[in-house]
Design an enzyme around this catalytic site. Sequence first.
Site, PDB file in Angstrom:
ATOM      1  N   GLY A 163      44.931 -13.858  23.944  1.00 15.66           N
ATOM      2  CA  GLY A 163      46.023 -14.063  25.100  1.00 15.66           C
ATOM      3  C   GLY A 163      45.865 -15.396  25.678  1.00 15.66           C
ATOM      4  O   GLY A 163      46.725 -15.766  26.592  1.00 15.66           O
ATOM      5  N   LYS A 206      53.779 -19.442  22.020  1.00 13.03           N
ATOM      6  CA  LYS A 206      52.289 -19.257  21.687  1.00 13.03           C
ATOM      7  C   LYS A 206      51.891 -20.188  20.764  1.00 13.03           C
ATOM      8  O   LYS A 206      52.190 -20.858  20.026  1.00 13.03           O
ATOM      9  CB  LYS A 206      52.306 -17.823  20.554  1.00 13.03           C
ATOM     10  CG  LYS A 206      52.690 -16.743  21.441  1.00 13.03           C
ATOM     11  CD  LYS A 206      52.602 -15.345  20.421  1.00 13.03           C
ATOM     12  CE  LYS A 206      52.879 -14.150  21.038  1.00 13.03           C
ATOM     13  NZ  LYS A 206      52.646 -12.987  19.970  1.00 13.03           N
ATOM     14  N   ARG A 212      37.278  -8.516  10.809  1.00  7.98           N
ATOM     15  CA  ARG A 212      35.924  -8.056  11.253  1.00  7.98           C
ATOM     16  C   ARG A 212      35.992  -6.555  11.524  1.00  7.98           C
ATOM     17  O   ARG A 212      37.095  -5.964  11.379  1.00  7.98           O
ATOM     18  CB  ARG A 212      35.353  -8.792  12.373  1.00  7.98           C
ATOM     19  CG  ARG A 212      36.548  -8.587  13.742  1.00  7.98           C
ATOM     20  CD  ARG A 212      36.082  -8.960  14.730  1.00  7.98           C
ATOM     21  NE  ARG A 212      36.756  -8.434  15.827  1.00  7.98           N
ATOM     22  CZ  ARG A 212      37.952  -9.065  16.462  1.00  7.98           C
ATOM     23  NH1 ARG A 212      38.378 -10.139  15.681  1.00  7.98           N
ATOM     24  NH2 ARG A 212      38.579  -8.365  17.253  1.00  7.98           N
ATOM     25  N   ASN A 272      42.782  -8.730  12.354  1.00  9.83           N
ATOM     26  CA  ASN A 272      41.264  -9.006  12.417  1.00  9.83           C
ATOM     27  C   ASN A 272      40.553  -8.838  11.249  1.00  9.83           C
ATOM     28  O   ASN A 272      40.653  -7.841  10.468  1.00  9.83           O
ATOM     29  CB  ASN A 272      40.861  -8.414  13.428  1.00  9.83           C
ATOM     30  CG  ASN A 272      41.509  -8.344  14.714  1.00  9.83           C
ATOM     31  OD1 ASN A 272      41.931  -9.605  15.083  1.00  9.83           O
ATOM     32  ND2 ASN A 272      42.003  -7.561  15.492  1.00  9.83           N
ATOM     33  N   LYS A 303      39.908  -5.093  25.900  1.00  8.03           N
ATOM     34  CA  LYS A 303      40.134  -3.417  26.071  1.00  8.03           C
ATOM     35  C   LYS A 303      39.434  -2.718  26.687  1.00  8.03           C
ATOM     36  O   LYS A 303      38.103  -2.913  26.681  1.00  8.03           O
ATOM     37  CB  LYS A 303      40.090  -3.126  24.315  1.00  8.03           C
ATOM     38  CG  LYS A 303      41.529  -3.621  23.474  1.00  8.03           C
ATOM     39  CD  LYS A 303      41.004  -3.559  22.007  1.00  8.03           C
ATOM     40  CE  LYS A 303      42.097  -4.216  21.279  1.00  8.03           C
ATOM     41  NZ  LYS A 303      41.683  -4.485  19.698  1.00  8.03           N
ATOM     42  N   GLU A 339      58.713 -16.889  19.883  1.00  3.67           N
ATOM     43  CA  GLU A 339      58.916 -15.498  19.850  1.00  3.67           C
ATOM     44  C   GLU A 339      59.966 -14.616  20.798  1.00  3.67           C
ATOM     45  O   GLU A 339      59.942 -15.280  21.738  1.00  3.67           O
ATOM     46  CB  GLU A 339      57.878 -14.534  19.459  1.00  3.67           C
ATOM     47  CG  GLU A 339      56.941 -14.919  18.356  1.00  3.67           C
ATOM     48  CD  GLU A 339      55.911 -14.048  18.269  1.00  3.67           C
ATOM     49  OE1 GLU A 339      55.544 -13.331  19.061  1.00  3.67           O
ATOM     50  OE2 GLU A 339      55.107 -14.012  16.868  1.00  3.67           O
ATOM     51  N   LYS A 340      60.759 -13.836  20.274  1.00  2.77           N
ATOM     52  CA  LYS A 340      61.284 -13.028  21.255  1.00  2.77           C
ATOM     53  C   LYS A 340      60.135 -12.554  22.210  1.00  2.77           C
ATOM     54  O   LYS A 340      59.204 -11.867  21.659  1.00  2.77           O
ATOM     55  CB  LYS A 340      62.057 -11.777  20.649  1.00  2.77           C
ATOM     56  CG  LYS A 340      62.831 -11.095  21.515  1.00  2.77           C
ATOM     57  CD  LYS A 340      64.165 -11.435  22.180  1.00  2.77           C
ATOM     58  CE  LYS A 340      64.511 -10.627  23.316  1.00  2.77           C
ATOM     59  NZ  LYS A 340      65.798 -11.065  24.190  1.00  2.77           N
ATOM     60  N   PHE A 341      60.712 -12.407  23.378  1.00  2.00           N
ATOM     61  CA  PHE A 341      59.168 -11.546  24.246  1.00  2.00           C
ATOM     62  C   PHE A 341      59.616 -10.108  24.209  1.00  2.00           C
ATOM     63  O   PHE A 341      60.661  -9.606  24.616  1.00  2.00           O
ATOM     64  CB  PHE A 341      59.321 -12.160  25.836  1.00  2.00           C
ATOM     65  CG  PHE A 341      58.078 -11.333  26.518  1.00  2.00           C
ATOM     66  CD1 PHE A 341      56.885 -11.368  26.233  1.00  2.00           C
ATOM     67  CD2 PHE A 341      58.747 -10.630  27.736  1.00  2.00           C
ATOM     68  CE1 PHE A 341      55.787 -10.953  27.202  1.00  2.00           C
ATOM     69  CE2 PHE A 341      57.638 -10.202  28.400  1.00  2.00           C
ATOM     70  CZ  PHE A 341      56.281 -10.095  28.138  1.00  2.00           C
TER      71      PHE A 341
END
Length: 446
Positions: A167, A160, A294, A292, A239, A202-204
């Site tokens: 994403g 990442k 916000r 986040n 989303k 990271e581990k997925f």
Amino acid sequence: MALFKKILIANRGEIALRIIRTCKEMGIKTVAVYSTADKDSLPVRFADEAVCIGPALSAKSYLSIPNIIAAAEITNADAIHPGFGFLSENEKFSKVCEEHDIKFIGATPEQIAGMGDKASAKATMIAAGVPCIPGSKGLLKDLPDAIKQATKIKYPVIMKATAGGGGKGMRVVWKEEDMEAAWDATRAESAAAFGNDGLYMEKFIEEPRHIEIQIAGDQFGNACHLSERDCSIQRRHQKLVEETPSPFMTDRLRKKMGTAGIKAAKAVKYEGVGTVEFLVDKNRDFYFMEMNTRIQVEHTITEEVTNYDLIKEQIKLAAGEKITGGNLIPQMHAIQCRINAEDPDNNFRPSPGKITNYHAPGGHGVRIDTHVYAGYEISPHYDSMISKLIVRAQTREEAIKKMKRALDEYVIEGIKTTIPFHQKLMEDPKFIEGDFNTSFMETFEY
Ligand code: MV4
């Protein structure tokens, strides 16, 4: 406690209207800012004052820090509410507000910077005892380091971008042979997208749920949570549907995730309302993903099940009020469908244009947050979300039935919308069972 006298809303559309409504109820004057494309919008009409801040292009209006600060100065606003998107998590904007003695209703520049760099945000959370996904300590040094770390973590792993988010700048690596190509591609992509090629690993976690905890913190170091939202129904990191409580939640898991959310808030001395996002695997192990700073699009469902006005709480916390209650658990079930001006028959392609006919559903337990009306012209310059349809009922089953009924009543003509998609989703056996994760949309047949 002295509340603000006048708040400038540095946003547009439904969230600008949402904020104006709460300010009115609190007796706070409002200033709308608008681009020329939005001159006939409801926020402009309902705010006490309105200032044009530039042309349709966001970069020259809603993202123009000098124009917005000038609008706040000439109207004598003592606070700015940034809503979501645009400048809501912009370190520089938060800083410039501070320098002009205007209260930014959001995170401090330091908090935004700290959470914006994902590797350092993760280090902060590990130090605070918030569960994080097993992975590299800080950034990867080079390709051999990446291979070494992946062997330790065990495949599959995910790389990442530390400056990433939403994403972008992510890559799953399933085996060592694929690491070199993945390393080069992810670094190049991150450098191009964020001007920063720092990567961590990271581990997925396969087929996780996205469950987030709404938190609130005050200026005295108190923090509480307002339970969770399940946002697993997403498409390309957008989303589509959110609900609370999560159908996957248990009392025990909520206690543990709520506590972790509060720890995260306290670790950064968070003031105001925020969200701590977690991935939850099939064993109900959960891991910090990001924070986040916000108000979020889906704050509405938390309002429906807790009976709090989160914008009001946000304003009160920014003005220095103390947290008293807290750690609320849902008393009802709420679902939100995001109605986008998109064509679900054509890959959710944007569908701007004039709304020729409009009828909104109503009745018991139905809420609509929107700025659109019959005759409204949806501009191609902005986000395609035009309305949020929210229902609440005693149980999840009843909420789904109510949502179906409300979707059937919702008439929006002249443009394509995601209403037919939501109608189909509400009939889906897996959705009805609550059996879904973030991969749901990869196989959902619309
Ligand atoms: C992950 C993951 C699996 N394992 N990290 C996507 C957005 C970004 N904030 C983090 N994301 C993910 N991180 C590990 N270690 C899967 C995702 C992910 C995802 C997360 C939440 C909601 C939707 C998602 C869709 C695809 C991938």
